[in-house]
Write an enzyme that holds these catalytic residues in place. Structure first.
Site, PDB file in Angstrom:
ATOM      1  N   TYR A  36      44.121  51.588  58.044  1.00 30.97           N
ATOM      2  CA  TYR A  36      43.336  52.422  58.956  1.00 30.97           C
ATOM      3  C   TYR A  36      42.106  53.051  58.317  1.00 30.97           C
ATOM      4  O   TYR A  36      41.080  53.189  58.959  1.00 30.97           O
ATOM      5  CB  TYR A  36      44.214  53.534  59.540  1.00 30.97           C
ATOM      6  N   HIS A  62      37.044  47.009  28.524  1.00 29.67           N
ATOM      7  CA  HIS A  62      37.779  47.461  29.712  1.00 29.67           C
ATOM      8  C   HIS A  62      38.110  48.959  29.633  1.00 29.67           C
ATOM      9  O   HIS A  62      38.339  49.604  30.651  1.00 29.67           O
ATOM     10  CB  HIS A  62      39.065  46.638  29.866  1.00 29.67           C
ATOM     11  N   ARG A 107      34.836  45.962  35.849  1.00 25.48           N
ATOM     12  CA  ARG A 107      35.533  45.139  34.868  1.00 25.48           C
ATOM     13  C   ARG A 107      34.512  44.313  34.079  1.00 25.48           C
ATOM     14  O   ARG A 107      33.495  43.897  34.632  1.00 25.48           O
ATOM     15  CB  ARG A 107      36.534  44.225  35.573  1.00 25.48           C
ATOM     16  N   HIS A 163      40.167  50.045  43.102  1.00 20.18           N
ATOM     17  CA  HIS A 163      41.625  50.050  43.167  1.00 20.18           C
ATOM     18  C   HIS A 163      42.065  50.023  44.618  1.00 20.18           C
ATOM     19  O   HIS A 163      41.460  50.662  45.476  1.00 20.18           O
ATOM     20  CB  HIS A 163      42.194  51.300  42.474  1.00 20.18           C
ATOM     21  N   LYS A 217      38.891  41.037  41.207  1.00 17.52           N
ATOM     22  CA  LYS A 217      40.325  40.872  40.958  1.00 17.52           C
ATOM     23  C   LYS A 217      41.123  40.855  42.267  1.00 17.52           C
ATOM     24  O   LYS A 217      42.013  40.032  42.444  1.00 17.52           O
ATOM     25  CB  LYS A 217      40.812  42.013  40.060  1.00 17.52           C
ATOM     26  N   ARG A 253      36.624  51.892  31.861  1.00 18.00           N
ATOM     27  CA  ARG A 253      37.203  52.199  33.178  1.00 18.00           C
ATOM     28  C   ARG A 253      38.213  53.345  33.061  1.00 18.00           C
ATOM     29  O   ARG A 253      38.221  54.261  33.879  1.00 18.00           O
ATOM     30  CB  ARG A 253      37.876  50.950  33.765  1.00 18.00           C
TER      31      ARG A 253
END
Length: 177
Positions: free
Chosen positions: A141, A104, A15, A131, A42, A107
């Site tokens: 897990y 941006h 970002r 993400h 973020k 991305r």
């Protein structure tokens, strides 16, 4: 400096705010990995960014100018303050990309192009973009970092973007408008 920051942004697919406030202390000793602290992310989780050869070349060029200060890409007026949040946007606008490209947007380009080329690496590409996994059970897990594949994908992306590009040191002498 802003040209190099924009190039670094495109290469790393982070970002824009993460590049604005990037500190030299966030880099590994050999500058092959950038560890962004959780408080600047973020999702408030630290993020490990493998750096391509081209990204490391940018850091080498910039170090000559800003290596004695705390920030990699400081404000043009105050070396102890981060680059302006609008600096990269203004650069794109002045270059004629108004309403066609925003900082941006690199991305989205990275995600779209790399997912098209490497669909089996979708989860790793998402990991590279920091993400969060939507599946809470799997997220709890599966803590795999896929460092080697992320490093490979970062280099593939950089080779694609920087084909026939001028070296970073050439951009240091670029005239301001």
């Amino acid at each position: 400096m802003t040209l190099l920051a924009l190039r670094f942004l495109a290469l790393t697919s982070v970002r824009p705010g993460e590049v604005h406030a990037m500190g030299w202390h966030e880099l590994s000793e050999d500058r092959s990995v950038w560890l962004i602290p959780a408080e600047r992310m973020k999702m408030r989780r630290e993020h490990e960014v493998p750096l391509s050869r081209q990204a490391r070349e940018i850091l080498e060029a910039v170090f000559l100018l800003t290596g004695k200060g705390p920030l990699v890409f400081p404000n043009s007026r105050w070396a102890h303050r981060p680059m302006s949040e609008n600096a990269l946007s203004y650069l794109l606008q002045r270059a004629g990309y108004s309403e066609r490209q925003v900082p941006h947007g690199f991305r989205a380009s990275f995600s779209s192009i790399m997912n098209e080329r490497y669909p089996s690496d979708r989860a790793i590409i998402d990991l590279m973009l920091a993400h969060q996994n939507k599946d809470r059970v799997e997220a709890a897990y599966n803590r795999a970092l896929h460092r080697e594949r992320r490093k490979e994908l970062a280099q593939i992306w950089a080779d694609l973007l920087m084909e026939n590009a001028s070296p970073p040191a050439d951009l240091l002498g670029h005239q301001k408008r």
